[in-house]
Design a protein around this motif. Structure first.
Motif, PDB file in Angstrom:
ATOM      1  N   UNK A 178     137.696 127.904 -85.885  1.00 26.93           N
ATOM      2  CA  UNK A 178     136.770 127.484 -84.831  1.00 26.93           C
ATOM      3  C   UNK A 178     135.476 127.028 -85.485  1.00 26.93           C
ATOM      4  N   UNK A 179     134.995 125.837 -85.113  1.00 24.91           N
ATOM      5  CA  UNK A 179     133.748 125.307 -85.664  1.00 24.91           C
ATOM      6  C   UNK A 179     132.847 124.842 -84.527  1.00 24.91           C
ATOM      7  N   UNK A 180     131.533 125.119 -84.635  1.00 20.03           N
ATOM      8  CA  UNK A 180     130.616 124.631 -83.597  1.00 20.03           C
ATOM      9  C   UNK A 180     130.566 123.103 -83.611  1.00 20.03           C
ATOM     10  N   UNK A 181     130.261 122.512 -82.462  1.00 23.12           N
ATOM     11  CA  UNK A 181     130.193 121.057 -82.342  1.00 23.12           C
ATOM     12  C   UNK A 181     128.936 120.658 -81.578  1.00 23.12           C
ATOM     13  N   UNK A 182     128.554 119.401 -81.752  1.00 24.26           N
ATOM     14  CA  UNK A 182     127.369 118.866 -81.074  1.00 24.26           C
ATOM     15  C   UNK A 182     127.626 118.757 -79.570  1.00 24.26           C
ATOM     16  N   UNK A 183     126.540 118.764 -78.804  1.00 21.08           N
ATOM     17  CA  UNK A 183     126.634 118.647 -77.350  1.00 21.08           C
ATOM     18  C   UNK A 183     127.315 117.327 -76.998  1.00 21.08           C
ATOM     19  N   UNK A 184     128.268 117.375 -76.082  1.00 17.85           N
ATOM     20  CA  UNK A 184     128.975 116.174 -75.659  1.00 17.85           C
ATOM     21  C   UNK A 184     130.300 115.967 -76.364  1.00 17.85           C
ATOM     22  N   UNK A 185     130.609 116.791 -77.362  1.00 14.24           N
ATOM     23  CA  UNK A 185     131.861 116.641 -78.109  1.00 14.24           C
ATOM     24  C   UNK A 185     133.058 117.029 -77.259  1.00 14.24           C
ATOM     25  N   UNK A 188     135.883 120.087 -75.794  1.00 11.58           N
ATOM     26  CA  UNK A 188     136.745 121.084 -76.431  1.00 11.58           C
ATOM     27  C   UNK A 188     137.872 120.348 -77.135  1.00 11.58           C
ATOM     28  N   UNK A 189     137.801 120.323 -78.466  1.00 19.38           N
ATOM     29  CA  UNK A 189     138.852 119.693 -79.262  1.00 19.38           C
ATOM     30  C   UNK A 189     139.817 120.809 -79.642  1.00 19.38           C
ATOM     31  N   UNK A 190     140.768 121.066 -78.762  1.00 18.01           N
ATOM     32  CA  UNK A 190     141.735 122.144 -78.954  1.00 18.01           C
ATOM     33  C   UNK A 190     142.925 121.879 -78.045  1.00 18.01           C
ATOM     34  N   UNK A 191     143.974 122.607 -78.277  1.00 20.21           N
ATOM     35  CA  UNK A 191     145.147 122.454 -77.443  1.00 20.21           C
ATOM     36  C   UNK A 191     145.794 123.789 -77.175  1.00 20.21           C
ATOM     37  N   UNK A 192     146.663 123.821 -76.188  1.00 18.08           N
ATOM     38  CA  UNK A 192     147.468 124.994 -75.901  1.00 18.08           C
ATOM     39  C   UNK A 192     146.676 126.244 -75.588  1.00 18.08           C
ATOM     40  N   UNK A 193     147.048 127.322 -76.255  1.00 23.19           N
ATOM     41  CA  UNK A 193     146.452 128.635 -76.009  1.00 23.19           C
ATOM     42  C   UNK A 193     144.976 128.666 -76.351  1.00 23.19           C
ATOM     43  N   UNK A 194     144.592 127.978 -77.432  1.00 25.08           N
ATOM     44  CA  UNK A 194     143.185 127.981 -77.865  1.00 25.08           C
ATOM     45  C   UNK A 194     142.304 127.365 -76.782  1.00 25.08           C
ATOM     46  N   UNK A 195     142.729 126.243 -76.229  1.00 26.79           N
ATOM     47  CA  UNK A 195     141.964 125.569 -75.178  1.00 26.79           C
ATOM     48  C   UNK A 195     141.802 126.472 -73.949  1.00 26.79           C
ATOM     49  N   UNK A 241     135.096 122.457 -82.092  1.00 32.40           N
ATOM     50  CA  UNK A 241     136.181 121.859 -82.861  1.00 32.40           C
ATOM     51  C   UNK A 241     137.094 122.990 -83.302  1.00 32.40           C
ATOM     52  N   UNK A 242     138.400 122.827 -83.139  1.00 30.89           N
ATOM     53  CA  UNK A 242     139.330 123.887 -83.520  1.00 30.89           C
ATOM     54  C   UNK A 242     140.507 123.294 -84.268  1.00 30.89           C
ATOM     55  N   UNK A 243     141.173 124.165 -85.023  1.00 34.13           N
ATOM     56  CA  UNK A 243     142.412 123.793 -85.685  1.00 34.13           C
ATOM     57  C   UNK A 243     143.303 125.009 -85.694  1.00 34.13           C
ATOM     58  N   UNK A 244     144.531 124.852 -85.249  1.00 34.13           N
ATOM     59  CA  UNK A 244     145.503 125.931 -85.269  1.00 34.13           C
ATOM     60  C   UNK A 244     146.417 125.703 -86.465  1.00 34.13           C
ATOM     61  N   UNK A 245     146.445 126.674 -87.365  1.00 34.02           N
ATOM     62  CA  UNK A 245     147.229 126.564 -88.594  1.00 34.02           C
ATOM     63  C   UNK A 245     148.322 127.621 -88.590  1.00 34.02           C
ATOM     64  N   UNK A 290     141.830 129.737 -73.731  1.00 36.63           N
ATOM     65  CA  UNK A 290     140.911 130.841 -74.006  1.00 36.63           C
ATOM     66  C   UNK A 290     139.469 130.337 -74.043  1.00 36.63           C
ATOM     67  N   UNK A 291     139.229 129.207 -74.718  1.00 36.74           N
ATOM     68  CA  UNK A 291     137.866 128.681 -74.848  1.00 36.74           C
ATOM     69  C   UNK A 291     137.301 128.230 -73.501  1.00 36.74           C
ATOM     70  N   UNK A 292     138.143 127.654 -72.643  1.00 35.34           N
ATOM     71  CA  UNK A 292     137.691 127.262 -71.305  1.00 35.34           C
ATOM     72  C   UNK A 292     137.330 128.488 -70.475  1.00 35.34           C
ATOM     73  N   UNK A 293     138.094 129.567 -70.626  1.00 32.57           N
ATOM     74  CA  UNK A 293     137.812 130.795 -69.882  1.00 32.57           C
ATOM     75  C   UNK A 293     136.488 131.419 -70.321  1.00 32.57           C
ATOM     76  N   UNK A 294     136.156 131.283 -71.605  1.00 32.39           N
ATOM     77  CA  UNK A 294     134.885 131.811 -72.123  1.00 32.39           C
ATOM     78  C   UNK A 294     133.711 131.018 -71.560  1.00 32.39           C
ATOM     79  N   UNK A 295     133.883 129.711 -71.417  1.00 30.79           N
ATOM     80  CA  UNK A 295     132.798 128.853 -70.954  1.00 30.79           C
ATOM     81  C   UNK A 295     132.236 127.980 -72.055  1.00 30.79           C
ATOM     82  N   UNK A 296     132.931 127.894 -73.175  1.00 32.73           N
ATOM     83  CA  UNK A 296     132.510 127.024 -74.277  1.00 32.73           C
ATOM     84  C   UNK A 296     132.834 125.587 -73.891  1.00 32.73           C
ATOM     85  N   UNK A 297     131.848 124.697 -74.069  1.00 35.38           N
ATOM     86  CA  UNK A 297     132.022 123.295 -73.683  1.00 35.38           C
ATOM     87  C   UNK A 297     132.226 122.369 -74.880  1.00 35.38           C
ATOM     88  N   UNK A 298     131.656 122.729 -76.046  1.00 36.93           N
ATOM     89  CA  UNK A 298     131.714 121.864 -77.230  1.00 36.93           C
ATOM     90  C   UNK A 298     132.161 122.682 -78.437  1.00 36.93           C
TER      91      UNK A 298
END
Length: 172
Positions: free
Chosen positions: A101-108, A110-117, A129-133, A119-127
């Motif tokens: 998980x990496x912080x991103x600039x305002x307006x970016x 949620x660059x994520x998919x599946x389960x990560x997206x 960058x993520x990578x699932x490895x 969870x992040x939407x439920x938290x309230x994070x709007x911006x």
């Protein structure tokens, strides 16, 4: 264990929304044939820094969803946010799954998919960058995301701790 895990959060004080991440039909082979049940993974959050995931099984889907939602409410954590993103980047493993998980600039967004997206939407994070490895197992990826968010600390408190200032107040 960090402060977010030590302090229990009262779910009755929050306006929580449940979202089903994954549903799986599981079978138990018995003498008379197979007994089918449904295993459900649910994420719940208020969109303002509180999130939890829960997993449970039942013979019917709606019952399994409500049971998993109850488990998610018991496992709520508080996530420190820096505006619409996280304070700093983090990389965490859970089983064979790894989440970055990496912080991103305002307006970016949620660059994520599946389960990560979810969870992040439920938290309230709007911006962010993520990578699932590693493994793409939805359950382990969701748990790795929760573990990463629970390991985040408030930047000011962490800076004060590293400097040896236990009060969290800037030295004059």
């Amino acid at each position: 264990m960090n402060e977010a895990q030590r302090a229990k959060i009262d779910p009755t004080e929050l306006v929580l929304k449940d979202k089903m991440i994954h549903i799986n039909r599981v079978a138990k082979v018995m003498k008379g044939g197979k007994r089918f049940r449904f295993s459900v993974l649910v994420v719940t959050g208020d969109g303002m820094g509180h999130v939890g995931i829960g997993m449970d099984k039942a013979a019917e889907v709606p019952v399994a969803i409500s049971k998993a939602g109850a488990v998610a409410r018991k496992n709520l954590i508080k996530v420190p946010l820096a505006g619409t993103t996280i304070p700093y980047g983090i990389r965490v493993n859970f089983g064979a799954s790894q989440v970055l998980l990496k912080p991103a600039a305002v307006g970016t967004g949620i660059i994520a998919g599946g389960s990560v997206r979810a969870v992040l939407e439920a938290v309230g994070i709007k911006d962010i960058l993520t990578k699932s490895l590693g493994s793409a197992n939805r359950i382990n990826v969701a748990k790795a995301t929760i573990r990463a968010l629970s390991q985040l600390k408030e930047p000011k408190a962490e800076m004060a701790r590293r400097k040896g200032n236990t009060l969290g107040v800037e030295a004059a």
